[in-house]
Design a protein around this motif. Sequence first.
Motif, PDB file in Angstrom:
ATOM      1  N   LEU A 103       0.831  -1.210   0.000  1.00  0.00           N
ATOM      2  CA  LEU A 103       0.000   0.000   0.000  1.00  0.00           C
ATOM      3  C   LEU A 103       0.864   1.258   0.000  1.00  0.00           C
ATOM      4  O   LEU A 103       0.594   2.244   0.672  1.00  0.00           O
ATOM      5  N   GLY A 104       1.981   1.194  -0.764  1.00  0.00           N
ATOM      6  CA  GLY A 104       2.863   2.333  -0.914  1.00  0.00           C
ATOM      7  C   GLY A 104       3.855   2.530   0.203  1.00  0.00           C
ATOM      8  O   GLY A 104       4.676   3.450   0.148  1.00  0.00           O
ATOM      9  N   LYS A 105       3.829   1.657   1.222  1.00  0.00           N
ATOM     10  CA  LYS A 105       4.733   1.772   2.362  1.00  0.00           C
ATOM     11  C   LYS A 105       5.717   0.610   2.340  1.00  0.00           C
ATOM     12  O   LYS A 105       5.374  -0.505   1.960  1.00  0.00           O
ATOM     13  N   TYR A 106       6.970   0.907   2.778  1.00  0.00           N
ATOM     14  CA  TYR A 106       7.990  -0.141   2.777  1.00  0.00           C
ATOM     15  C   TYR A 106       7.560  -1.313   3.648  1.00  0.00           C
ATOM     16  O   TYR A 106       7.151  -1.143   4.790  1.00  0.00           O
ATOM     17  N   HIS A 107       7.684  -2.513   3.082  1.00  0.00           N
ATOM     18  CA  HIS A 107       7.295  -3.721   3.807  1.00  0.00           C
ATOM     19  C   HIS A 107       8.506  -4.587   4.155  1.00  0.00           C
ATOM     20  O   HIS A 107       8.744  -4.902   5.319  1.00  0.00           O
ATOM     21  N   GLU A 108       9.318  -4.959   3.133  1.00  0.00           N
ATOM     22  CA  GLU A 108      10.480  -5.810   3.396  1.00  0.00           C
ATOM     23  C   GLU A 108      11.421  -5.774   2.197  1.00  0.00           C
ATOM     24  O   GLU A 108      11.047  -5.350   1.096  1.00  0.00           O
ATOM     25  N   THR A 109      12.630  -6.239   2.475  1.00  0.00           N
ATOM     26  CA  THR A 109      13.638  -6.449   1.436  1.00  0.00           C
ATOM     27  C   THR A 109      13.847  -7.940   1.275  1.00  0.00           C
ATOM     28  O   THR A 109      14.163  -8.637   2.236  1.00  0.00           O
ATOM     29  N   VAL A 110      13.655  -8.435   0.065  1.00  0.00           N
ATOM     30  CA  VAL A 110      13.663  -9.870  -0.200  1.00  0.00           C
ATOM     31  C   VAL A 110      15.012 -10.252  -0.796  1.00  0.00           C
ATOM     32  O   VAL A 110      15.549  -9.562  -1.671  1.00  0.00           O
ATOM     33  N   GLY A 111      15.558 -11.377  -0.296  1.00  0.00           N
ATOM     34  CA  GLY A 111      16.820 -11.893  -0.793  1.00  0.00           C
ATOM     35  C   GLY A 111      16.631 -12.903  -1.904  1.00  0.00           C
ATOM     36  O   GLY A 111      15.524 -13.084  -2.434  1.00  0.00           O
ATOM     37  N   PRO A 112      17.700 -13.604  -2.288  1.00  0.00           N
ATOM     38  CA  PRO A 112      17.617 -14.571  -3.389  1.00  0.00           C
ATOM     39  C   PRO A 112      16.657 -15.713  -3.058  1.00  0.00           C
ATOM     40  O   PRO A 112      16.547 -16.162  -1.925  1.00  0.00           O
ATOM     41  N   TYR A 117       4.417 -11.967  -4.032  1.00  0.00           N
ATOM     42  CA  TYR A 117       3.832 -10.761  -3.462  1.00  0.00           C
ATOM     43  C   TYR A 117       2.397 -10.651  -3.985  1.00  0.00           C
ATOM     44  O   TYR A 117       1.980 -11.430  -4.858  1.00  0.00           O
ATOM     45  N   PHE A 118       1.664  -9.712  -3.462  1.00  0.00           N
ATOM     46  CA  PHE A 118       0.226  -9.668  -3.716  1.00  0.00           C
ATOM     47  C   PHE A 118      -0.155  -8.342  -4.373  1.00  0.00           C
ATOM     48  O   PHE A 118      -0.532  -7.374  -3.724  1.00  0.00           O
ATOM     49  N   PRO A 119       0.000  -8.284  -5.714  1.00  0.00           N
ATOM     50  CA  PRO A 119      -0.487  -7.089  -6.408  1.00  0.00           C
ATOM     51  C   PRO A 119      -2.019  -7.126  -6.461  1.00  0.00           C
ATOM     52  O   PRO A 119      -2.627  -8.205  -6.395  1.00  0.00           O
ATOM     53  N   PRO A 120      -2.697  -6.011  -6.517  1.00  0.00           N
ATOM     54  CA  PRO A 120      -2.154  -4.640  -6.620  1.00  0.00           C
ATOM     55  C   PRO A 120      -1.902  -3.991  -5.280  1.00  0.00           C
ATOM     56  O   PRO A 120      -1.610  -2.811  -5.212  1.00  0.00           O
ATOM     57  N   GLU A 122       0.470  -4.800  -3.235  1.00  0.00           N
ATOM     58  CA  GLU A 122       1.915  -4.724  -3.026  1.00  0.00           C
ATOM     59  C   GLU A 122       2.609  -4.445  -4.351  1.00  0.00           C
ATOM     60  O   GLU A 122       2.127  -4.842  -5.420  1.00  0.00           O
ATOM     61  N   THR A 123       3.762  -3.772  -4.239  1.00  0.00           N
ATOM     62  CA  THR A 123       4.586  -3.442  -5.401  1.00  0.00           C
ATOM     63  C   THR A 123       6.017  -3.839  -5.109  1.00  0.00           C
ATOM     64  O   THR A 123       6.504  -3.629  -3.999  1.00  0.00           O
ATOM     65  N   LYS A 124       6.693  -4.409  -6.089  1.00  0.00           N
ATOM     66  CA  LYS A 124       8.085  -4.825  -5.888  1.00  0.00           C
ATOM     67  C   LYS A 124       8.998  -4.088  -6.861  1.00  0.00           C
ATOM     68  O   LYS A 124       8.610  -3.761  -7.992  1.00  0.00           O
ATOM     69  N   TYR A 125      10.224  -3.824  -6.374  1.00  0.00           N
ATOM     70  CA  TYR A 125      11.281  -3.227  -7.178  1.00  0.00           C
ATOM     71  C   TYR A 125      12.492  -4.137  -7.058  1.00  0.00           C
ATOM     72  O   TYR A 125      13.034  -4.323  -5.957  1.00  0.00           O
ATOM     73  N   GLN A 126      12.915  -4.713  -8.156  1.00  0.00           N
ATOM     74  CA  GLN A 126      13.992  -5.704  -8.165  1.00  0.00           C
ATOM     75  C   GLN A 126      15.176  -5.146  -8.942  1.00  0.00           C
ATOM     76  O   GLN A 126      15.035  -4.696 -10.082  1.00  0.00           O
ATOM     77  N   GLU A 127      16.382  -5.158  -8.303  1.00  0.00           N
ATOM     78  CA  GLU A 127      17.583  -4.601  -8.919  1.00  0.00           C
ATOM     79  C   GLU A 127      18.784  -5.485  -8.613  1.00  0.00           C
ATOM     80  O   GLU A 127      18.811  -6.207  -7.611  1.00  0.00           O
ATOM     81  N   ASN A 128      19.783  -5.411  -9.494  1.00  0.00           N
ATOM     82  CA  ASN A 128      21.067  -6.080  -9.270  1.00  0.00           C
ATOM     83  C   ASN A 128      21.920  -5.197  -8.359  1.00  0.00           C
ATOM     84  O   ASN A 128      22.191  -4.042  -8.693  1.00  0.00           O
ATOM     85  N   VAL A 129      22.350  -5.748  -7.223  1.00  0.00           N
ATOM     86  CA  VAL A 129      23.070  -4.947  -6.224  1.00  0.00           C
ATOM     87  C   VAL A 129      24.561  -5.269  -6.178  1.00  0.00           C
ATOM     88  O   VAL A 129      25.284  -4.722  -5.338  1.00  0.00           O
ATOM     89  N   THR A 130      25.045  -6.144  -7.035  1.00  0.00           N
ATOM     90  CA  THR A 130      26.473  -6.489  -7.049  1.00  0.00           C
ATOM     91  C   THR A 130      27.179  -6.050  -8.322  1.00  0.00           C
ATOM     92  O   THR A 130      28.404  -5.968  -8.341  1.00  0.00           O
TER      93      THR A 130
END
Length: 395
Positions: A103-112, A117-120, A122-130
């Motif tokens: 709902l637009g608020k930070y929930h968690e950071t997911v690892g490998p 997740y449960f759209p709509p 929840e929203t996820k942003y996935q990026e390469n961090v290495t």
Amino acid sequence: MAWNEPGGNSNNQDPWGGRNNNGGGNGGRKGPPDLDEALRKFQDRINRLVGGKKRSGGSGGDSFGSGGGKGLLLLGVLLVGALWLYNAVYVVDEQEQAVVLRLGKYHETVGPGLNIYFPPFETKYQENVTRERAYSKQGAMLTQDENIVEVPLTVQYRITNLKDFVLNVDQPEVSLQQATDSAVRHVAGSSTMDQLLTDGREQVATSVRERLQRFLDTYATGITVTQVNIQSASAPREVQEAFDDVIRAREDEQREKNQAEAYANGVIPEARGAAQRIIEEANGYRDEVVARAQGDASRFSQLAVQYAANPQLTRERLYIETMQEVLGQSSKIMVTGQAGQNLLYLPLDKLMQNRAPAPTSAISSGAAPAASSDTAASVIRNLPQSTEPRTRESR
């Protein structure tokens, strides 16, 4: 041959599996099937798939009843559920992380791993961090000595905090580029043209990286700058030739310095070695003189003891040793007797020069030179006989 061509289809069977007979639902006429009939047949198939009952009769307008509507609704729900599940399940690689907003608020950071997740909602942003990311830029900078220099550089960075990267700044990479411009202009404005173009580029790159990282930490972008590379900066074209002359003069200066250092490295050790040799010789001479003085003092002490025991014998012994030492270093001797006798000159140096060389066989056998012995014997026989001869050295 077409299916409805006269005489071409003996079975009178249309493509939808029906037959065209005179008692059919289409009034017994030949031609394309009615659209209502086709929809009714499609509805019957769907009802069989979802567990509905097939309607055996009735007109086409009655085909979309309550049972068919429920079946289509259920089918739509299943399709929507399948699509939602397909989008909700995702995989995070080993080099990636994902931030989930509920709902637009930070929930968690997911690892490998495999996640959902449960759209709509929840929203996820996935990026390469290495992965190391980089971008290049080039611009004209004004230096401290009021010169304009073209400074091309490359900034390498990576994402270290995905939460800050997603939430704190709208476009973090655009902010990174703008912060780079600010940092480069500040450092270039505090440096001279020679520092940017010659040996000061490494220090300038380090200063730019430190200042840029402070900007990014202030903005909380979640980005860490790993390296800033300043490539070969160049002067403006209008002054390029003059600057090349300055570079050549600087290289000549460095070469002269290297030659002077090489000469100094060769001369200084030699001078130090010569100084050390003189010091060692002086120390040796000092030790020799001290040792000789100590020996003479010890000899005098022992001689005083012997003189006290027997003075006459000691005086004669000292006289004989002194005369032997003095006459042994002289090549000319004068011998006289008492009562004014003639002076006899004994040229020992001439005797040694006029002596004939002895044969090798005579020398090896131990035989003395005959001429030299006869001459010495004749001289001794002619010496005046005296009980107290006097001998003195003639210079």
